[in-house]
Design a protein around this motif. Structure first.
Motif, PDB file in Angstrom:
ATOM      1  N   MET A   1       0.850  -1.174   0.000  1.00 39.80           N
ATOM      2  CA  MET A   1       0.000   0.000   0.000  1.00 39.80           C
ATOM      3  C   MET A   1       0.893   1.234   0.000  1.00 39.80           C
ATOM      4  SD  MET A   1      -3.111   0.993   2.588  1.00 39.80           S
ATOM      5  CE  MET A   1      -2.351   0.149   3.916  1.00 39.80           C
ATOM      6  N   TYR A   2       0.600   2.146  -0.893  1.00 41.34           N
ATOM      7  CA  TYR A   2       1.372   3.373  -1.031  1.00 41.34           C
ATOM      8  C   TYR A   2       0.472   4.545  -0.655  1.00 41.34           C
ATOM      9  CZ  TYR A   2       4.373   6.916  -3.130  1.00 41.34           C
ATOM     10  OH  TYR A   2       5.181   8.001  -3.329  1.00 41.34           O
ATOM     11  N   GLN A   3       0.958   5.435   0.206  1.00 37.75           N
ATOM     12  CA  GLN A   3       0.155   6.601   0.561  1.00 37.75           C
ATOM     13  C   GLN A   3       0.990   7.862   0.509  1.00 37.75           C
ATOM     14  OE1 GLN A   3      -1.342   6.865   4.622  1.00 37.75           O
ATOM     15  NE2 GLN A   3      -0.021   5.175   5.193  1.00 37.75           N
ATOM     16  N   ILE A   4       0.301   8.941   0.220  1.00 35.43           N
ATOM     17  CA  ILE A   4       0.963  10.237   0.116  1.00 35.43           C
ATOM     18  C   ILE A   4       0.032  11.293   0.699  1.00 35.43           C
ATOM     19  CG2 ILE A   4       0.107  10.670  -2.220  1.00 35.43           C
ATOM     20  CD1 ILE A   4       2.893  11.999  -2.735  1.00 35.43           C
TER      21      ILE A   4
ATOM     22  N   VAL B   1      -4.375   7.072  -0.657  1.00 38.64           N
ATOM     23  CA  VAL B   1      -3.897   5.722  -0.383  1.00 38.64           C
ATOM     24  C   VAL B   1      -4.201   4.863  -1.608  1.00 38.64           C
ATOM     25  CG1 VAL B   1      -4.078   3.715   1.115  1.00 38.64           C
ATOM     26  CG2 VAL B   1      -4.331   6.005   2.084  1.00 38.64           C
ATOM     27  N   PHE B   2      -3.171   4.225  -2.145  1.00 43.53           N
ATOM     28  CA  PHE B   2      -3.306   3.377  -3.330  1.00 43.53           C
ATOM     29  C   PHE B   2      -3.263   1.910  -2.922  1.00 43.53           C
ATOM     30  CE2 PHE B   2      -1.761   7.412  -4.831  1.00 43.53           C
ATOM     31  CZ  PHE B   2      -2.481   7.618  -5.994  1.00 43.53           C
TER      32      PHE B   2
ATOM     33  N   SER C   1       0.920  -1.421  -9.231  1.00 46.17           N
ATOM     34  CA  SER C   1       2.384  -1.440  -9.261  1.00 46.17           C
ATOM     35  C   SER C   1       2.918  -0.034  -8.976  1.00 46.17           C
ATOM     36  CB  SER C   1       2.877  -1.910 -10.629  1.00 46.17           C
ATOM     37  OG  SER C   1       2.602  -0.911 -11.604  1.00 46.17           O
ATOM     38  N   PRO C   2       4.183   0.068  -8.582  1.00 48.26           N
ATOM     39  CA  PRO C   2       4.768   1.388  -8.363  1.00 48.26           C
ATOM     40  C   PRO C   2       4.659   2.301  -9.589  1.00 48.26           C
ATOM     41  CG  PRO C   2       6.189  -0.278  -7.421  1.00 48.26           C
ATOM     42  CD  PRO C   2       5.106  -1.001  -8.186  1.00 48.26           C
TER      43      PRO C   2
ATOM     44  N   GLN D   1       2.258   2.219 -11.856  1.00 52.03           N
ATOM     45  CA  GLN D   1       0.860   2.647 -11.962  1.00 52.03           C
ATOM     46  C   GLN D   1       0.558   3.757 -10.960  1.00 52.03           C
ATOM     47  OE1 GLN D   1      -0.722  -1.393 -11.463  1.00 52.03           O
ATOM     48  NE2 GLN D   1      -1.903  -1.076 -13.350  1.00 52.03           N
ATOM     49  N   VAL D   2       1.104   3.645  -9.764  1.00 52.75           N
ATOM     50  CA  VAL D   2       0.918   4.685  -8.749  1.00 52.75           C
ATOM     51  C   VAL D   2       1.561   5.983  -9.214  1.00 52.75           C
ATOM     52  CG1 VAL D   2       1.493   5.403  -6.402  1.00 52.75           C
ATOM     53  CG2 VAL D   2       0.695   3.073  -6.834  1.00 52.75           C
ATOM     54  N   GLU D   3       2.775   5.891  -9.721  1.00 55.37           N
ATOM     55  CA  GLU D   3       3.475   7.080 -10.207  1.00 55.37           C
ATOM     56  C   GLU D   3       2.701   7.742 -11.348  1.00 55.37           C
ATOM     57  OE1 GLU D   3       7.796   8.463 -12.036  1.00 55.37           O
ATOM     58  OE2 GLU D   3       7.450   6.341 -11.584  1.00 55.37           O
ATOM     59  N   GLN D   4       2.193   6.929 -12.254  1.00 51.83           N
ATOM     60  CA  GLN D   4       1.415   7.447 -13.378  1.00 51.83           C
ATOM     61  C   GLN D   4       0.137   8.133 -12.873  1.00 51.83           C
ATOM     62  OE1 GLN D   4       0.069   4.392 -16.087  1.00 51.83           O
ATOM     63  NE2 GLN D   4       0.200   5.786 -17.829  1.00 51.83           N
ATOM     64  N   ALA D   5      -0.539   7.520 -11.908  1.00 50.82           N
ATOM     65  CA  ALA D   5      -1.759   8.100 -11.343  1.00 50.82           C
ATOM     66  C   ALA D   5      -1.458   9.419 -10.635  1.00 50.82           C
ATOM     67  CB  ALA D   5      -2.420   7.115 -10.391  1.00 50.82           C
ATOM     68  N   LEU D   6      -0.368   9.470  -9.878  1.00 50.91           N
ATOM     69  CA  LEU D   6      -0.004  10.710  -9.185  1.00 50.91           C
ATOM     70  C   LEU D   6       0.381  11.815 -10.160  1.00 50.91           C
ATOM     71  CD1 LEU D   6       1.999   9.468  -6.082  1.00 50.91           C
ATOM     72  CD2 LEU D   6      -0.174  10.702  -6.096  1.00 50.91           C
ATOM     73  N   ASN D   7       1.092  11.462 -11.212  1.00 51.44           N
ATOM     74  CA  ASN D   7       1.449  12.459 -12.230  1.00 51.44           C
ATOM     75  C   ASN D   7       0.199  13.052 -12.869  1.00 51.44           C
ATOM     76  OD1 ASN D   7       4.189  12.192 -11.806  1.00 51.44           O
ATOM     77  ND2 ASN D   7       4.477  10.725 -13.464  1.00 51.44           N
ATOM     78  N   ARG D   8      -0.774  12.197 -13.174  1.00 47.37           N
ATOM     79  CA  ARG D   8      -2.024  12.677 -13.768  1.00 47.37           C
ATOM     80  C   ARG D   8      -2.792  13.540 -12.760  1.00 47.37           C
ATOM     81  NH1 ARG D   8      -5.786  10.653 -17.998  1.00 47.37           N
ATOM     82  NH2 ARG D   8      -7.760  11.679 -17.531  1.00 47.37           N
ATOM     83  N   PHE D   9      -2.877  13.086 -11.521  1.00 48.87           N
ATOM     84  CA  PHE D   9      -3.562  13.837 -10.470  1.00 48.87           C
ATOM     85  C   PHE D   9      -2.942  15.236 -10.336  1.00 48.87           C
ATOM     86  CE2 PHE D   9      -4.188  15.135  -6.054  1.00 48.87           C
ATOM     87  CZ  PHE D   9      -5.556  14.965  -5.915  1.00 48.87           C
ATOM     88  N   ASP D  10      -1.618  15.291 -10.288  1.00 49.14           N
ATOM     89  CA  ASP D  10      -0.922  16.575 -10.176  1.00 49.14           C
ATOM     90  C   ASP D  10      -1.182  17.469 -11.386  1.00 49.14           C
ATOM     91  OD1 ASP D  10       0.113  15.887  -7.725  1.00 49.14           O
ATOM     92  OD2 ASP D  10       2.058  15.265  -8.522  1.00 49.14           O
ATOM     93  N   LEU D  11      -1.165  16.889 -12.556  1.00 50.02           N
ATOM     94  CA  LEU D  11      -1.394  17.650 -13.782  1.00 50.02           C
ATOM     95  C   LEU D  11      -2.758  18.328 -13.757  1.00 50.02           C
ATOM     96  CD1 LEU D  11      -0.420  18.353 -16.695  1.00 50.02           C
ATOM     97  CD2 LEU D  11      -1.636  16.304 -17.429  1.00 50.02           C
TER      98      LEU D  11
END
Length: 98
Positions: free
Chosen positions: A1-4, A72-73, A78-79, A81-91
């Motif tokens: 689980m990855y959270q930010i 929370v992801f 996968s890492p 997929q999380v990175e891609q989702a966060l990049n899109r969220f930030d954009l």
């Protein structure tokens, strides 16, 4: 689980308006709980967003709303997929001026 954790300069209304585009395909698998109120609930969420409104920041005559969020992801992502989702969220959620 990855959270930010993120502190965002937006209102709840802004975030809920931006969220479908910001999460893209993950939107249908997302849950959103702000100020203790469930605004979006997925059966088995891949992304859980929770947070609280904080006091607005005041700069001269400008009032900026503040949201403190925790994203929370699911472990099934996968890492990359999380990175891609966060990049899109930030954009889609970061706003600038100038």
């Amino acid at each position: 689980m990855y959270q930010i954790k993120r502190e965002m300069g937006c209102s709840i209304e802004d975030l809920t308006r931006w969220l479908p585009q910001a999460l893209g395909e993950l939107y249908s698998s997302a849950s959103l709980d702000l100020n203790g109120k469930v605004l979006l609930q997925a059966q088995s969420p891949l992304v859980e967003i929770s947070g609280f409104s904080r006091p607005s920041r005041k700069i001269a005559l400008l009032n900026i709303p503040v949201l403190e969020l925790k994203l929370v992801f699911a472990q099934s992502l996968s890492p990359s997929q999380v990175e891609q989702a966060l990049n899109r969220f930030d954009l889609y959620t970061r706003r600038g001026g100038g």
